[in-house]
Design a protein around this motif. Sequence first.
Motif, PDB file in Angstrom:
ATOM      1  N   LEU A 185       0.832  -1.200   0.000  1.00  0.00           N
ATOM      2  CA  LEU A 185       0.000   0.000   0.000  1.00  0.00           C
ATOM      3  C   LEU A 185       0.870   1.254   0.000  1.00  0.00           C
ATOM      4  O   LEU A 185       0.623   2.192  -0.760  1.00  0.00           O
ATOM      5  CB  LEU A 185      -0.947  -0.004   1.201  1.00  0.00           C
ATOM      6  N   ILE A 186       1.902   1.287   0.835  1.00  0.00           N
ATOM      7  CA  ILE A 186       2.825   2.433   0.887  1.00  0.00           C
ATOM      8  C   ILE A 186       3.451   2.651  -0.489  1.00  0.00           C
ATOM      9  O   ILE A 186       3.480   3.771  -1.004  1.00  0.00           O
ATOM     10  CB  ILE A 186       3.936   2.204   1.938  1.00  0.00           C
ATOM     11  N   ASN A 187       3.967   1.578  -1.096  1.00  0.00           N
ATOM     12  CA  ASN A 187       4.592   1.697  -2.421  1.00  0.00           C
ATOM     13  C   ASN A 187       3.604   2.224  -3.456  1.00  0.00           C
ATOM     14  O   ASN A 187       3.961   3.047  -4.302  1.00  0.00           O
ATOM     15  CB  ASN A 187       5.152   0.344  -2.865  1.00  0.00           C
ATOM     16  N   THR A 188       2.376   1.765  -3.410  1.00  0.00           N
ATOM     17  CA  THR A 188       1.360   2.205  -4.368  1.00  0.00           C
ATOM     18  C   THR A 188       1.012   3.671  -4.140  1.00  0.00           C
ATOM     19  O   THR A 188       0.875   4.435  -5.095  1.00  0.00           O
ATOM     20  CB  THR A 188       0.101   1.324  -4.270  1.00  0.00           C
ATOM     21  N   LEU A 189       0.881   4.085  -2.886  1.00  0.00           N
ATOM     22  CA  LEU A 189       0.601   5.494  -2.588  1.00  0.00           C
ATOM     23  C   LEU A 189       1.714   6.399  -3.094  1.00  0.00           C
ATOM     24  O   LEU A 189       1.465   7.493  -3.601  1.00  0.00           O
ATOM     25  CB  LEU A 189       0.416   5.702  -1.080  1.00  0.00           C
TER      26      LEU A 189
END
Length: 172
Positions: free
Chosen positions: A126-130
Amino acid sequence: MEMAKQTRQAVAEADVVIFVVDARGGLSAQDHDIAGYLRRLGKPCVLTANKAEGMKEGFHLAEFYELGLGDVHPVSAAHGQGIRSLVDLALEPLHLVDPEDEPEAQDPTVIKLAVAGRPNVGKSTLINTLLGEERVLAFDQPGTTRDSIEIEFVHRNRPYVLVDTAGIRRRG
C-alpha cells in the motif's frame, strides 16, 4: 516484542492511522485487538480492506464493521484500485486548508500517516502504491518489515510522512 513496541510508538505519534485489514482473509482476533487499541487512542483512523480486487462491495466487507471504526474503504494495493481517494480520505478529519487556495495559511507542521495492521495484509505494498514507486520491501512472507520506516512525500504541495509499521502480532 520490540517490533510491536516500535509499531505502537509510530501509531501513537501519527496524526492519522490507516488500519489495513485483509479483505480476502477476513476478520481475525488480531484485527479486533488492534482495533481496540486504535479506539482507545482516539486518533482519526481509516479502516482499509486490502486485497479487495474482484470482490463485489458490500457483503464481504460487512464483518469489518464489527471493529467499530466506521466505514470500510476497499482497496487493492497490488492493482492500484481504490488508492486515489485513500490519502484524501485519511486527511479529511484534519480539515487542512489547501495551500493552493490560501498560500499564507500553509502550516509548517508535517502530518504523519501511520499504516498499521497485522502481518501480511499488504501495508508495505500500500505504501509503495501510494508513493508510486518501490520504496519499501514487500514480500508474501510475514515479518519483512521489522522496523517502522518513515518516508517523506508531498501531496497537493504539502509535506507528509508515511510510516510503514511492522505487523502487530498477538502476544503469545
